[in-house]
Design a protein around this motif. Structure first.
Motif, PDB file in Angstrom:
ATOM      1  N   ALA A  57       0.860  -1.191   0.000  1.00 29.50           N
ATOM      2  CA  ALA A  57       0.000   0.000   0.000  1.00 29.50           C
ATOM      3  C   ALA A  57       0.892   1.235   0.000  1.00 29.50           C
ATOM      4  N   ASN A  58       0.588   2.224   0.829  1.00 24.15           N
ATOM      5  CA  ASN A  58       1.346   3.482   0.761  1.00 24.15           C
ATOM      6  C   ASN A  58       2.602   3.484   1.622  1.00 24.15           C
ATOM      7  N   GLY A 114      -7.912  15.226   2.566  1.00 27.56           N
ATOM      8  CA  GLY A 114      -9.062  15.048   1.684  1.00 27.56           C
ATOM      9  C   GLY A 114      -8.802  14.169   0.476  1.00 27.56           C
ATOM     10  N   GLU A 115      -7.560  13.704   0.324  1.00 25.72           N
ATOM     11  CA  GLU A 115      -7.206  12.870  -0.826  1.00 25.72           C
ATOM     12  C   GLU A 115      -6.709  11.504  -0.374  1.00 25.72           C
ATOM     13  N   GLY A 116      -7.036  10.476  -1.167  1.00 28.40           N
ATOM     14  CA  GLY A 116      -6.477   9.153  -0.938  1.00 28.40           C
ATOM     15  C   GLY A 116      -5.204   9.003  -1.746  1.00 28.40           C
ATOM     16  N   PHE A 117      -4.669   7.777  -1.800  1.00 26.73           N
ATOM     17  CA  PHE A 117      -3.459   7.548  -2.594  1.00 26.73           C
ATOM     18  C   PHE A 117      -3.782   6.614  -3.756  1.00 26.73           C
ATOM     19  N   LEU A 118      -3.478   7.102  -4.968  1.00 25.31           N
ATOM     20  CA  LEU A 118      -3.748   6.328  -6.170  1.00 25.31           C
ATOM     21  C   LEU A 118      -2.659   5.279  -6.388  1.00 25.31           C
ATOM     22  N   PRO A 119      -3.022   4.121  -6.934  1.00 27.14           N
ATOM     23  CA  PRO A 119      -2.038   3.055  -7.145  1.00 27.14           C
ATOM     24  C   PRO A 119      -0.816   3.497  -7.956  1.00 27.14           C
ATOM     25  N   LYS A 120      -1.036   4.218  -9.055  1.00 30.16           N
ATOM     26  CA  LYS A 120       0.100   4.590  -9.910  1.00 30.16           C
ATOM     27  C   LYS A 120       1.037   5.559  -9.197  1.00 30.16           C
ATOM     28  N   LYS A 162       3.988 -10.832  -1.827  1.00 31.12           N
ATOM     29  CA  LYS A 162       3.326 -11.261  -3.057  1.00 31.12           C
ATOM     30  C   LYS A 162       1.926 -10.662  -3.158  1.00 31.12           C
ATOM     31  N   GLY A 163       1.265 -10.497  -2.023  1.00 34.58           N
ATOM     32  CA  GLY A 163      -0.083  -9.960  -1.947  1.00 34.58           C
ATOM     33  C   GLY A 163      -0.664 -10.315  -0.587  1.00 34.58           C
ATOM     34  N   PRO A 164      -1.864  -9.892  -0.277  1.00 34.54           N
ATOM     35  CA  PRO A 164      -2.719  -9.015  -1.077  1.00 34.54           C
ATOM     36  C   PRO A 164      -2.253  -7.567  -0.991  1.00 34.54           C
ATOM     37  N   GLY A 165      -2.805  -6.732  -1.851  1.00 35.62           N
ATOM     38  CA  GLY A 165      -2.448  -5.334  -1.846  1.00 35.62           C
ATOM     39  C   GLY A 165      -2.809  -4.659  -3.154  1.00 35.62           C
ATOM     40  N   MET A 166      -2.278  -3.462  -3.358  1.00 32.27           N
ATOM     41  CA  MET A 166      -2.519  -2.685  -4.568  1.00 32.27           C
ATOM     42  C   MET A 166      -1.553  -3.144  -5.659  1.00 32.27           C
ATOM     43  N   GLY A 167      -2.077  -3.410  -6.847  1.00 36.32           N
ATOM     44  CA  GLY A 167      -1.290  -4.000  -7.914  1.00 36.32           C
ATOM     45  C   GLY A 167      -0.001  -3.271  -8.278  1.00 36.32           C
ATOM     46  N   PRO A 168      -0.061  -2.030  -8.721  1.00 35.60           N
ATOM     47  CA  PRO A 168       1.165  -1.334  -9.144  1.00 35.60           C
ATOM     48  C   PRO A 168       2.232  -1.214  -8.056  1.00 35.60           C
ATOM     49  N   PRO A 169       1.887  -0.856  -6.809  1.00 29.48           N
ATOM     50  CA  PRO A 169       2.927  -0.821  -5.779  1.00 29.48           C
ATOM     51  C   PRO A 169       3.568  -2.184  -5.525  1.00 29.48           C
ATOM     52  N   TYR A 174      -7.174  -9.246  12.822  1.00 27.00           N
ATOM     53  CA  TYR A 174      -6.338  -8.581  11.817  1.00 27.00           C
ATOM     54  C   TYR A 174      -7.116  -7.419  11.223  1.00 27.00           C
ATOM     55  N   VAL A 175      -6.702  -6.199  11.567  1.00 23.11           N
ATOM     56  CA  VAL A 175      -7.449  -5.003  11.179  1.00 23.11           C
ATOM     57  C   VAL A 175      -6.503  -3.986  10.548  1.00 23.11           C
ATOM     58  N   SER A 176      -6.748  -3.671   9.281  1.00 29.63           N
ATOM     59  CA  SER A 176      -5.872  -2.741   8.575  1.00 29.63           C
ATOM     60  C   SER A 176      -6.672  -1.973   7.543  1.00 29.63           C
ATOM     61  N   GLY A 177      -5.950  -1.206   6.704  1.00 30.05           N
ATOM     62  CA  GLY A 177      -6.617  -0.414   5.688  1.00 30.05           C
ATOM     63  C   GLY A 177      -7.266  -1.247   4.609  1.00 30.05           C
TER      64      GLY A 177
END
Length: 337
Positions: free
Chosen positions: A11-12, A38-44, A79-86, A131-134
């Motif tokens: 993630a970030n 006010g903004e999230g984080f985009l994968p790219k 390996k995962g899980p998570g955001m693809g590009p990162p 297990y508690v996360s974003g």
């Protein structure tokens, strides 16, 4: 002696950690991609952050540990899980270093890494895991060589719920939205009634988020409640749901220990509620601080070692990533209980 370098970037948060086979953490460096309020984080954009920082973090990690790349026996990555590009940006770096340094690779499940880091740091033997996360919300217990999921969110994760509400009320993302909500919640006095959605051992946060968003955007309702009240009410509601489902899993599995892991597991109010529940059951609760609770490289390194010690590695051609990689897909080869 075996030394493993771990790479986390699902993630970030980009993390590099180095761990010895006795559990000694030699280095655990992290850099977080933070966006404006006010903004999230985009994968790219997150992937670009990871690519920009990863080599310098590797160098810093080696310097901090007093080692060189020749001392590293294995490279472990998420390996995962998570955001693809990162995820992919980190995996590419690991493949490059593996070939340059001639080191084997171990692919790690992100969720399993959180659990095993929690067990290492706290000494918990066989706990029910909250297990508690974003990106994840699961109630987990070990049985027959697998970490079994007894309950989970059926829509969004609890951390995602908190993060999205932080954007609605436009509070800073530094150091994290959840932390800033926690601080505001400490000043809240009036409890707003929100939906309470548990279904067996599963939970749902989507309706709660929609409900509290509508209140936060309504000028009339904001005359009744402060932003602090809303943060307090959101925390109390979602954490009560989590503790209820965790207690149900503990009773079902006959366990007396509970371990909170993941970024939201750092929340002091959640830890307090877990302690209250466990004390009534004559049990014991375990929690870890933000160094190891929030995504980090050391947890990937330790989980990688547990796999690697049984001579299991990941061939270079199979060092892929996946956004969906369930906790209960992994065979737990390192536990005999």
């Amino acid at each position: 002696m075996v030394i493993v370098m771990g790479f986390e970037g699902s993630a970030n948060k980009l993390g590099i950690g180095i761990v010895k086979d006795d559990g000694t953490i030699l280095s655990n460096i992290r850099h977080t991609y933070i966006t404006p309020p006010g903004e999230g984080f985009l994968p790219k954009d997150t992937a670009e952050h990871h690519r920009s920082w990863i080599i310098s973090l590797v160098k810093r990690s080696l310097t901090e540990s007093g080692l060189t790349h020749k001392d590293i026996d294995c490279l472990a990555y998420t390996k995962g899980p998570g955001m693809g590009p990162p995820l992919r940006s980190v995996a590419v770096t690991v493949r490059m270093l593996s070939q340059l340094w001639k080191k084997p690779i171990v692919a790690v499940n992100h969720c399993i890494a959180h659990i095993e880091m929690g067990r290492l740091i706290t000494g918990a033997k066989n706990p029910t895991v909250l297990y508690v996360s974003g990106g994840n919300t699961q109630v987990i217990s070990y049985s027959l060589k697998k970490y079994r999921i007894f309950g989970e969110t059926i829509d969004i994760a609890v951390g995602n719920c908190l993060d999205r509400f932080a954007r609605v009320i436009n509070i800073p993302n530094d150091p994290s939205p959840g932390y800033n909500i926690e601080q505001l919640a400490k000043k809240g006095k009036n409890l707003v009634e929100l939906p309470y959605v548990t279904k067996g051992m599963d939970v749902s946060f989507g309706g709660i988020l929609s409900n509290i968003e509508s209140i936060a955007k309504n000028p009339v309702r904001l005359k009744e409640y402060t932003v602090e009240d809303l943060c307090y009410s959101l925390q109390e509601t979602v954490f009560s749901m989590l503790v209820e489902t965790a207690e149900r899993a503990m009773a079902h599995c006959g366990q007396t220990e509970i371990l909170a892991v993941g970024g939201v597991g750092c929340n002091e109010r959640l830890q307090q509620m877990i302690n209250q529940m466990v004390s009534q059951r004559n049990g014991q609760s375990f929690a870890i601080d933000e160094r190891y609770c929030i995504d980090n490289g050391a947890m990937i390194a330790w989980a990688g070692y547990l796999i690697f010690k049984n001579n299991i590695t990941t061939p270079l051609c199979e060092t892929s990533t996946t956004q969906r990689f369930r906790t209960d897909q992994v065979e737990v080869t390192w536990r005999d209980d």
